[in-house]
Design a protein around this motif. Structure first.
Motif, short mmCIF file in Angstrom:
data_model
loop_
_atom_site.label_atom_id
_atom_site.label_comp_id
_atom_site.label_asym_id
_atom_site.label_seq_id
_atom_site.Cartn_x
_atom_site.Cartn_y
_atom_site.Cartn_z
N UNK A 19 -13.42 30.60 29.90
CA UNK A 19 -12.87 31.85 29.37
C UNK A 19 -12.67 31.74 27.86
N UNK A 20 -12.19 30.59 27.41
CA UNK A 20 -11.94 30.40 25.97
C UNK A 20 -13.23 30.45 25.17
N UNK A 21 -14.27 29.77 25.65
CA UNK A 21 -15.54 29.79 24.92
C UNK A 21 -16.17 31.18 24.92
N UNK A 22 -15.99 31.91 25.99
CA UNK A 22 -16.57 33.24 26.07
C UNK A 22 -15.84 34.28 25.24
N UNK A 23 -14.57 34.09 24.97
CA UNK A 23 -13.77 35.11 24.28
C UNK A 23 -13.17 34.62 22.96
N UNK A 24 -13.66 33.55 22.40
CA UNK A 24 -13.02 32.99 21.20
C UNK A 24 -13.20 33.89 19.98
N UNK A 25 -14.26 34.64 19.91
CA UNK A 25 -14.51 35.45 18.72
C UNK A 25 -13.68 36.73 18.67
N UNK A 26 -13.03 37.08 19.75
CA UNK A 26 -12.22 38.31 19.77
C UNK A 26 -10.80 38.01 19.30
N UNK A 27 -10.41 38.70 18.24
CA UNK A 27 -9.05 38.52 17.72
C UNK A 27 -8.27 39.80 18.00
#
Length: 115
Positions: A19-27
């Motif tokens: 989940x972290x790798x898939x959503x890291x770019x969303x702030x």
């Protein structure tokens, strides 16, 4: 049982990492109070929310388990003390058999000595 628990924790860790790798770019912006805004990434928010939910319940569980362990230990000690014979409850040892000979006539023991 320990292996099942370990497998579940590893599966949870893998899911959180994916989940972290898939959503890291969303702030995102989290408004805590008016005027206080926290700019964070989605995985950090999910992990912090998970910890806020699980840590108090885990601490409560450990406290209850500690209290029950102490109660069980106290009950086991009380039971073992009740089962073990005490020095006061043991029967007194019987005196050794006397070396005095029994009279020939038990009904009238004096009959042999008087003639």
């Amino acid at each position: 049982m320990q292996i099942v628990r370990t497998i579940l924790w590893i599966a949870l860790l893998v899911a959180i990492l994916a989940f972290s790798f898939g959503n890291w770019d969303k702030q995102i912006d989290v408004r805590i109070w008016p005027g206080i805004v926290w700019d964070t990434r989605v995985p950090a928010l999910v992990i912090v929310s998970f910890l806020i939910g699980i840590v108090p319940m885990w601490l409560y569980h450990r406290g209850v388990r500690w209290r029950h362990t102490r109660r069980i230990t106290a009950l086991e000690q009380a039971t073992s003390q009740m089962v073990a014979p005490r020095a006061d409850d043991r029967p007194a040892p019987t005196p050794a058999a006397s070396t005095v000979a029994e009279p020939a006539n038990p009904v009238n023991p004096e009959s042999d000595t008087r003639s």
